[in-house]
Scaffold this active site. Sequence first.
Site, short mmCIF file in Angstrom:
data_model
loop_
_atom_site.label_atom_id
_atom_site.label_comp_id
_atom_site.label_asym_id
_atom_site.label_seq_id
_atom_site.Cartn_x
_atom_site.Cartn_y
_atom_site.Cartn_z
CB CYS A 204 27.25 20.92 5.56
SG CYS A 204 27.01 21.11 7.54
CG ASP B 114 29.92 12.19 0.79
OD1 ASP B 114 29.42 11.69 1.52
OD2 ASP B 114 29.87 13.49 0.84
CG HIS C 9 28.06 17.68 3.19
ND1 HIS C 9 29.37 17.97 4.43
CD2 HIS C 9 26.96 17.31 4.48
CE1 HIS C 9 29.18 17.91 5.72
NE2 HIS C 9 27.63 18.04 5.23
CD GLN D 3 22.33 12.65 3.98
OE1 GLN D 3 21.86 11.70 3.85
NE2 GLN D 3 23.12 13.37 4.78
CE LYS E 70 25.99 12.22 7.63
NZ LYS E 70 25.09 12.94 7.61
#
Length: 406
Positions: free
Chosen positions: A361, A196, A120, A199, A222
Site C-alpha cells: 500500500c 500517521d 501508506h 507503524q 497493529k
Amino acid sequence: MTSEEIRASFPILAREFNGKTPAYLDNGATSQRPKAVIDAVDSFYLNQNANPHRGTYELAMEATDAYEGARQTVAKFIGANFKEVIFTRNTTESLNLVAYSYGLSNVNAGDKIVISIMEHHSNLIPWQQVAKAKGATLEYMYTNGGNITDEEIEKKIVPGVKIVACTQVSNVLGIATPIEKIIKRAHEVGAICVVDAAQSAPHMKIDVKAMDCDFLAFSGHKLFSPLGIGVLYGKKELLEGMPPFLFGGDMIDSVREQDATWAEVPHKFEAGTQNAGGAVGLAAAIEWMNSIGWEELDRIESELYDYAWKKLSEVPHIILYGKSDEKRYGSIAFNVEDVHPHDTASILDADAVCVRAGHHCAQPLLTHMGISSCCRASIGVYNTKEDIDRLCESLLKVRKWLGYGA
Ligand SMILES: Cc1ncc(COP(=O)(O)O)c(C=O)c1O
C-alpha cells in the site's frame, strides 16, 4: 516478563503449520493478541455488554464506564486529554476523518498540502482527494534512500502550505521520519501537521503534547488489540472547530425537523454504536504493554531488528532496501535477486515463515525506489532470534527451488 514469557502470552504462536509453529514476521500488517487482551474482550461480552451511552440501567452504565475507561487509558498512553481521543475503526478512518472534516473546510484553491513519498495509501489518497476537490496542489517530500533531509523539509514546507501529513515510521522501510522537525516547520509556516502513527505506536512511546502534533492516528490491531478499533488524537481547539464527519445517533446535542446541533468532542465524531469491545481490548493491550514497559520493549525490539538486519545482509543474493541515519522500527524490506517477491513469500510459507509480499500500500514509494514490489519482514516484541534464523535459512532455499543453483 522474560522474552519467553512474552512469547508464551500469545496462544496463536503455538499453532502448527506443516508441523511447524509460525515464525510470524508480518506484524506491520497486523500483530497477534496476547491472552490478556482476548480475555478482556471475552469478559466485556460475558459480563458488561450493552450499548454504551444509551441505557440508564446498571449494565448499560457498566458498558459506558468500560468504554470511557478505555478512552482514559488511551489518552494516558499518548499524553492527551481524554476529550482529544476519538475512537474510529482504524488509522484509515482516522485519517479520512481529518481529511474530510478539517481538510475540506480549511484548504482552498491554490493552497498546498505536503506529504512524504513514504506514505501508506491511507495517508496519501485522502489528501489527493482533498487537493482535487479544492483545487489545491499535493506536493511530496522525497527521500534520499529513506532520509527526509532538513533541506527537503525547508524546500517543501513553505508559506501557502495548509496541511502537512507524514508518517512517523515507514511501513515499508521501517525508517523513522524526523517528525519533530516536520511538525515545527509546519507550524512556522502556519500549517497543521497530521501524524500517521500506525507503524510507530506499537514500537515507541508517543507523547502528543511533547511532539506538538495537531492530529495523530493509529490502529489497535497493529498494537496487540482487536481488529476494528482505531484512534484519532486531535488538539481540542481544532476538533471543536471542525464539522462532524459522520452523522447519526449519539453525535448530536439536539435535533429538530430541519436541523441539528452537535454533541461536544469527542462524541461529535463518534456517530452510531461504537466498538466498545474493541476499545476494552485496546485498553487491555496498553496495560499489557505497560506491564513490560517501553524501555524493555525498545531493548528487545532494537536488538532483534539489528540482529535481523545483520543476518539478512549475510544471506547471498539478498537486496535490502533503504538507508538512513534515523532509527528503524519493525519493518525490513528486501528481495531475492531475480525472484518475484510472491514466489519468495510462498517458499517461506512452506517453512511457516510469515512475511508479506507486494507493494505494501505504498506504490508511489516503490515507484520512487525503482521497484514494483518487495518482501517485508516486520518484527514484533514476541519474535525471537530463532524466528530470524528460520527466515534466513528459508531464504537460502528460494533461488535453489527456482533452479538458480544458489
Ligand atoms: C503507515 C500506515 N498507515 C496507515 C495504515 C492503515 O492502517 P489500517 O489498515 O489499520 O487502517 C497502515 C497499515 O498497514 C500503515 O502501515
